[in-house]
Motif scaffolding. Structure first.
Motif, PDB file in Angstrom:
ATOM      1  N   VAL A   1      72.679  58.143  56.592  1.00  0.00           N
ATOM      2  CA  VAL A   1      74.008  58.806  57.079  1.00  0.00           C
ATOM      3  C   VAL A   1      75.105  57.918  57.055  1.00  0.00           C
ATOM      4  N   SER A   2      76.366  58.563  57.128  1.00  0.00           N
ATOM      5  CA  SER A   2      77.610  57.842  56.995  1.00  0.00           C
ATOM      6  C   SER A   2      78.491  57.688  58.058  1.00  0.00           C
ATOM      7  N   ASP A   3      77.991  58.294  59.113  1.00  0.00           N
ATOM      8  CA  ASP A   3      79.212  58.627  60.256  1.00  0.00           C
ATOM      9  C   ASP A   3      79.548  57.650  61.456  1.00  0.00           C
ATOM     10  N   ASN A   4      78.606  56.487  61.613  1.00  0.00           N
ATOM     11  CA  ASN A   4      79.010  55.436  62.422  1.00  0.00           C
ATOM     12  C   ASN A   4      77.947  54.209  62.394  1.00  0.00           C
ATOM     13  N   PRO A   5      78.472  53.104  62.150  1.00  0.00           N
ATOM     14  CA  PRO A   5      78.036  51.738  62.209  1.00  0.00           C
ATOM     15  C   PRO A   5      76.727  51.427  63.140  1.00  0.00           C
ATOM     16  N   SER A   6      76.796  52.134  64.307  1.00  0.00           N
ATOM     17  CA  SER A   6      75.682  51.896  65.169  1.00  0.00           C
ATOM     18  C   SER A   6      74.424  52.851  65.144  1.00  0.00           C
TER      19      SER A   6
ATOM     20  N   VAL B   1      71.671  53.040  68.133  1.00  0.00           N
ATOM     21  CA  VAL B   1      71.587  54.394  68.313  1.00  0.00           C
ATOM     22  C   VAL B   1      70.837  55.201  67.314  1.00  0.00           C
ATOM     23  N   LEU B   2      69.766  56.170  67.858  1.00  0.00           N
ATOM     24  CA  LEU B   2      69.206  57.226  67.059  1.00  0.00           C
ATOM     25  C   LEU B   2      69.949  58.367  66.786  1.00  0.00           C
ATOM     26  N   ASP B   3      70.381  58.469  65.611  1.00  0.00           N
ATOM     27  CA  ASP B   3      71.421  59.853  65.388  1.00  0.00           C
ATOM     28  C   ASP B   3      72.756  60.036  66.232  1.00  0.00           C
ATOM     29  N   VAL B   4      73.427  59.148  66.072  1.00  0.00           N
ATOM     30  CA  VAL B   4      74.882  59.213  66.845  1.00  0.00           C
ATOM     31  C   VAL B   4      75.305  60.850  66.687  1.00  0.00           C
ATOM     32  N   GLY B   5      75.662  61.376  67.845  1.00  0.00           N
ATOM     33  CA  GLY B   5      76.008  62.720  67.851  1.00  0.00           C
ATOM     34  C   GLY B   5      74.951  63.691  67.790  1.00  0.00           C
ATOM     35  N   HIS B   6      73.715  63.393  67.672  1.00  0.00           N
ATOM     36  CA  HIS B   6      72.514  64.275  67.350  1.00  0.00           C
ATOM     37  C   HIS B   6      72.958  65.417  66.330  1.00  0.00           C
ATOM     38  N   ASP B   7      73.225  65.206  65.242  1.00  0.00           N
ATOM     39  CA  ASP B   7      73.891  66.117  64.230  1.00  0.00           C
ATOM     40  C   ASP B   7      73.153  65.993  63.137  1.00  0.00           C
ATOM     41  N   ASP B   8      72.425  64.683  62.937  1.00  0.00           N
ATOM     42  CA  ASP B   8      71.948  64.730  61.691  1.00  0.00           C
ATOM     43  C   ASP B   8      70.366  64.952  61.583  1.00  0.00           C
ATOM     44  N   TYR B   9      69.643  64.115  62.350  1.00  0.00           N
ATOM     45  CA  TYR B   9      68.162  63.958  62.050  1.00  0.00           C
ATOM     46  C   TYR B   9      67.173  63.803  63.337  1.00  0.00           C
ATOM     47  N   PHE B  10      68.050  63.777  64.688  1.00  0.00           N
ATOM     48  CA  PHE B  10      67.286  63.640  65.799  1.00  0.00           C
ATOM     49  C   PHE B  10      67.805  64.364  66.975  1.00  0.00           C
ATOM     50  N   GLN B  11      67.022  65.395  67.348  1.00  0.00           N
ATOM     51  CA  GLN B  11      67.442  66.314  68.510  1.00  0.00           C
ATOM     52  C   GLN B  11      68.730  67.097  68.236  1.00  0.00           C
ATOM     53  N   THR B  12      68.831  67.703  67.036  1.00  0.00           N
ATOM     54  CA  THR B  12      69.851  68.339  66.543  1.00  0.00           C
ATOM     55  C   THR B  12      69.907  69.765  66.992  1.00  0.00           C
TER      56      THR B  12
ATOM     57  N   THR C   1      68.311  65.615  53.162  1.00  0.00           N
ATOM     58  CA  THR C   1      69.602  65.964  52.387  1.00  0.00           C
ATOM     59  C   THR C   1      70.120  66.883  53.087  1.00  0.00           C
ATOM     60  N   CYS C   2      69.598  67.949  54.120  1.00  0.00           N
ATOM     61  CA  CYS C   2      70.444  68.932  54.578  1.00  0.00           C
ATOM     62  C   CYS C   2      71.059  68.587  55.804  1.00  0.00           C
ATOM     63  N   ALA C   3      70.960  67.471  56.236  1.00  0.00           N
ATOM     64  CA  ALA C   3      71.814  66.670  57.280  1.00  0.00           C
ATOM     65  C   ALA C   3      73.299  66.616  57.137  1.00  0.00           C
ATOM     66  N   GLU C   4      73.983  66.767  58.062  1.00  0.00           N
ATOM     67  CA  GLU C   4      75.674  67.076  57.816  1.00  0.00           C
ATOM     68  C   GLU C   4      76.075  65.837  57.225  1.00  0.00           C
ATOM     69  N   HIS C   5      75.734  64.724  57.643  1.00  0.00           N
ATOM     70  CA  HIS C   5      76.215  63.309  57.399  1.00  0.00           C
ATOM     71  C   HIS C   5      75.380  62.766  56.399  1.00  0.00           C
ATOM     72  N   HIS C   6      74.537  63.367  55.671  1.00  0.00           N
ATOM     73  CA  HIS C   6      73.586  62.642  54.598  1.00  0.00           C
ATOM     74  C   HIS C   6      74.446  62.008  53.440  1.00  0.00           C
ATOM     75  N   THR C   7      73.882  60.907  53.190  1.00  0.00           N
ATOM     76  CA  THR C   7      74.405  60.014  52.145  1.00  0.00           C
ATOM     77  C   THR C   7      73.435  58.820  51.660  1.00  0.00           C
TER      78      THR C   7
END
Length: 297
Positions: A133-138, A152-163, A122-128
């Protein structure tokens, strides 16, 4: 799973027939996964620290699959329902699409396994929507409106992988990844029941005879009980009695059939004198005592 009763909880690939019919499972709606997990645990799929990726060859109109999501929903099963449908009856895992470049069913089961590992937190930036996540369909963990094209595993690496964020769980640090050290989780320990401290209670003091007689034996009986129903023979009996200020020798002391017993032989010339005394019972550091006062006849 074979019918020979062998433990298959550590197998890489197993087959298990569930005790419920497809209709019975489908009736659980969004909770089909929960029922599957309970059935698998009952069948022996209980390896500590192991997550079970399940392809359930059954139907659902409530969801295409499901996963645990600790800590809110602990569990060890992530599942896809191969005959699930959505909308007006479209298959979640249309065979031609599943065999295409997208390999949609493989992405879907990985999606549910990541849920069961606790992602997306729930602490992820784009958690929904509870773990997505809600930020990218891929993104593998997308949920929301529109087409899902996972790649893709965590687009932008800002939610749950290699953040790179230390305050939010990161899949890159998970013990389920090969390069990370694994510590077998300890089995849950049931704390031992607490034992209340021992207490003693007195249920009565009686004397025989009720009126002491000069030159005769006088007996005092103290009835004692233990709060733990333990052995009364562990108790120590202490007897005291005095006539005209002089201590009387104890004739007998100890546990009898009706309690802890003290007896004394009264002096022949003690008629009319006051007899005072007490019976004390000790269990370790605990003790109870009752006193008596009689006039010798």
């Amino acid at each position: 799973m074979p019918s020979d009763g062998a433990d298959r909880s550590l197998d890489d690939v197993s087959f298990q027939t569930l005790p419920q019919t497809d209709a019975q499972l489908a009736a659980n709606g969004l909770f089909i996964r929960d029922v599957i997990e309970r059935s698998l645990k009952a069948a022996g799929f209980t390896a500590p620290g192991k997550i079970y990726a399940v392809y359930y060859d059954g139907s659902s109109t409530a969801a295409c699959g499901g996963g645990a999501w600790p800590p809110l929903l602990p569990g060890n099963v992530g599942a896809v329902y191969t005959r699930a449908t959505f909308g007006a009856g479209s298959l979640c895992y249309d065979p031609p699409l599943s065999r295409s470049r997208l390999q949609i069913m493989d992405f879907a089961v990985l999606h549910e396994v990541l849920h069961t590992m606790g992602f997306v937190p729930t602490c992820a930036e784009h958690h929904t929507r509870a773990g997505h996540v809600s930020d990218n369909p891929s993104d593998l963990m997308l949920a929301g409106e529109g087409s899902w094209t996972p790649s893709v595993l965590d687009v932008g690496h800002d939610d749950y992988f290699q953040t790179g964020a230390s305050a939010c769980p990161d899949l890159a640090q998970s013990a389920y990844l090969e390069e990370n050290p694994w510590t077998m989780p300890l089995p849950q320990q049931t704390p031992p029941p607490t034992t209340p401290p021992l207490s003693l209670s007195v249920t009565g003091l009686t004397t025989v005879p009720p009126v002491p007689r000069a030159g005769r034996v006088f007996t005092a009986r103290l009835a004692v009980s233990r709060s733990d129903d333990g052995d009364l023979a562990e108790g120590k009996t202490i007897c005291r009695a005095r006539v005209r200020g002089r201590a009387l020798p104890v004739r007998s002391a100890g546990l009898g059939s009706s309690g802890f017993v003290c007896s004394w032989k009264l002096p022949a010339g003690s008629r009319g004198a006051a007899l005072t005394g007490s019976v004390t019972v000790r269990f370790g550091d605990l003790s109870v005592e009752r006193s008596f006062r009689r006039t010798v006849r």
